[in-house]
Design a protein around this motif. Structure first.
Motif, PDB file in Angstrom:
ATOM      1  N   SER A 147       0.847  -1.194   0.000  1.00 15.55           N
ATOM      2  CA  SER A 147       0.000   0.000   0.000  1.00 15.55           C
ATOM      3  C   SER A 147       0.881   1.242   0.000  1.00 15.55           C
ATOM      4  O   SER A 147       1.792   1.365   0.828  1.00 15.55           O
TER       5      SER A 147
ATOM      6  N   GLY B 194       1.097   5.106   0.674  1.00 13.60           N
ATOM      7  CA  GLY B 194       0.390   6.133   1.418  1.00 13.60           C
ATOM      8  C   GLY B 194       0.472   7.500   0.766  1.00 13.60           C
ATOM      9  O   GLY B 194       1.059   7.686  -0.306  1.00 13.60           O
TER      10      GLY B 194
ATOM     11  N   TRP C  72       0.429  -4.977   4.811  1.00 12.67           N
ATOM     12  CA  TRP C  72      -0.554  -5.226   5.857  1.00 12.67           C
ATOM     13  C   TRP C  72      -0.903  -6.699   6.008  1.00 12.67           C
ATOM     14  O   TRP C  72      -1.328  -7.125   7.072  1.00 12.67           O
TER      15      TRP C  72
ATOM     16  N   GLU D 150      -0.856  -0.626  -4.369  1.00 10.36           N
ATOM     17  CA  GLU D 150      -2.207  -0.086  -4.271  1.00 10.36           C
ATOM     18  C   GLU D 150      -2.158   1.341  -3.741  1.00 10.36           C
ATOM     19  O   GLU D 150      -1.315   1.679  -2.907  1.00 10.36           O
TER      20      GLU D 150
ATOM     21  N   GLU E  70      -3.272   3.704  -1.424  1.00  9.88           N
ATOM     22  CA  GLU E  70      -3.966   3.863  -0.146  1.00  9.88           C
ATOM     23  C   GLU E  70      -4.375   5.308   0.101  1.00  9.88           C
ATOM     24  O   GLU E  70      -5.233   5.592   0.937  1.00  9.88           O
ATOM     25  N   SER E  71      -3.763   6.248  -0.617  1.00  7.80           N
ATOM     26  CA  SER E  71      -4.109   7.654  -0.425  1.00  7.80           C
ATOM     27  C   SER E  71      -5.544   7.946  -0.838  1.00  7.80           C
ATOM     28  O   SER E  71      -6.117   8.965  -0.447  1.00  7.80           O
TER      29      SER E  71
ATOM     30  N   LEU F 170      -8.030   6.535   0.239  1.00  8.25           N
ATOM     31  CA  LEU F 170      -8.878   6.413   1.422  1.00  8.25           C
ATOM     32  C   LEU F 170      -8.911   7.696   2.236  1.00  8.25           C
ATOM     33  O   LEU F 170      -9.740   7.845   3.130  1.00  8.25           O
TER      34      LEU F 170
ATOM     35  N   ARG G 160      -8.204  -2.136   9.836  1.00 12.82           N
ATOM     36  CA  ARG G 160      -7.677  -2.672   8.593  1.00 12.82           C
ATOM     37  C   ARG G 160      -8.320  -4.019   8.263  1.00 12.82           C
ATOM     38  O   ARG G 160      -8.585  -4.327   7.104  1.00 12.82           O
TER      39      ARG G 160
ATOM     40  N   MET H 267      -8.667  -1.299  -3.566  1.00  7.06           N
ATOM     41  CA  MET H 267      -8.019  -0.034  -3.888  1.00  7.06           C
ATOM     42  C   MET H 267      -7.382  -0.127  -5.265  1.00  7.06           C
ATOM     43  O   MET H 267      -6.994  -1.203  -5.717  1.00  7.06           O
TER      44      MET H 267
END
Length: 343
Positions: free
Chosen positions: A62, A64, A72, A127, A129-130, A132, A229, A237
């Motif tokens: 992920s 960020g 994760w 992926e 993750e930002s 989110l 999580r 994502m």
């Protein structure tokens, strides 16, 4: 990418086929938390479960908002260290027990060089993750507070149900701490205490449960917790491309990292020693690092102060100093140095 052999003054790394013969941590025997329901109450029960994952598993990373690389998934973390020789840095909470729990230590943060190396070996996907992260609307804030009130109420109900059970589990501790106090209070009040141990325990237990301020000092009630999580595990994502290296310095560092990994070393960050990397000849869980690694851009050179500073630290830490010199064409050469008094 071309590179010369390491200077004969330093031992070469353990070959890959030999490293597999070195006993390493049995990551598959880690204990995980299984959530069950007992008597209508959610409980957490540890159990040993041997995880099986394909050796060529593609790691999901992920990315960020600020470019952080996080792993994760527990299976990804195990394969990452066991099969790909990439350790990362544990960013999560650790339990207060000697055996580390993989769920408690997630996520694992990766260096950009580690992520790029997995990408080039086609062993990772990235992926976004930002996606989110967004500013909450007024309606989102109201919904959050309403949901939070419901969760707090549910936690209070669970606490009230688990509290008597925890008193029974810590019966000996409660006896040793409050039995004498109960006897003194009975003598002052002129009350005769029951002779049966079970009846005496019921009386002591009832008195403690009737005083909320006192009962919290007796035992700690462990409430089941939930991972945000884990709850969003089904959320998909968007897959993105990971662009690294981009600058001249990043290309230089990545060339050095990839050259060390291709030669069988396990490579981690060397920031604790003031170096760029640490190189291990075997499993970092079992052996200490053999080399402090300093990356030098041949076009820019390096200063004598760096040599003296790192040489002193390496000697104190009983490590050799490995200079990785990278040319403008990303050709890598190695030079190993030890101070004369170092054995």
């Amino acid at each position: 990418m071309a590179a010369q052999q390491i200077d004969k003054g330093c031992d070469p790394p353990v070959p890959l086929e030999k490293q597999r013969e070195v006993p390493s941590h049995d990551h598959q025997s880690m204990k995980f938390i299984k959530t069950e329901s007992v008597g209508g109450l959610p409980t957490q029960k540890p159990y040993a479960d041997r995880l099986a994952a394909p050796a060529d598993r593609v790691i999901t990373i992920s990315v960020g908002v600020q470019g952080s690389l996080l792993v994760w998934d527990p299976l990804d973390a195990i394969v990452l260290q066991r099969n790909y020789r990439i350790q990362g840095a544990s960013m999560g909470m650790h339990p207060r027990v000697p055996v580390q729990d993989a769920f408690m230590s997630l996520p694992i943060a990766l260096m950009p060089e580690e992520g790029a190396y997995l990408r080039d070996k086609q062993q990772a996907r990235f992926e976004d993750e930002s996606s989110l992260v967004k500013m909450p609307t007024l309606m989102d804030v109201v919904k959050f507070h309403d949901a939070r009130k419901v969760q707090v109420s549910q936690q209070d109900e669970i606490y009230d149900k688990l509290r008597p059970r925890h008193f029974d589990l810590h019966r000996d501790v409660v006896y040793s701490k409050y039995l004498r106090e109960l006897q003194e209070a009975a003598a002052v009040e002129g009350v005769k205490l029951p002779e049966s141990p079970d009846d005496l325990w019921e009386l002591l237990r009832a008195r403690l449960l009737a005083h909320p301020d006192l009962q919290n000092q007796v035992v700690n009630v462990e409430l089941p917790t939930r991972s945000w999580r884990a709850q969003m595990g089904g959320l998909k994502m968007a897959e993105i491309a990971f662009h690294y290296p981009e600058t001249s310095k990043e290309r230089c560092f990545y060339a050095a990292y990839a050259a060390l990994m291709d030669r069988g070393f396990s490579v981690t960050s060397g920031s604790n020693y003031g170096a760029d990397f640490l190189a291990f000849k075997g499993d970092p869980h079992l052996v200490y690092s053999s080399y402090m690694v300093k990356v030098i851009n041949v076009a820019e050179g390096d200063s004598l102060d760096d040599y003296l500073r790192l040489g002193r630290v390496a000697t104190t830490a009983k490590k050799a100093l490995l200079w990785v010199m990278v040319s403008e064409d990303l050709l890598v050469e190695f030079c190993c140095s030890k101070w004369s008094l170092m054995k």
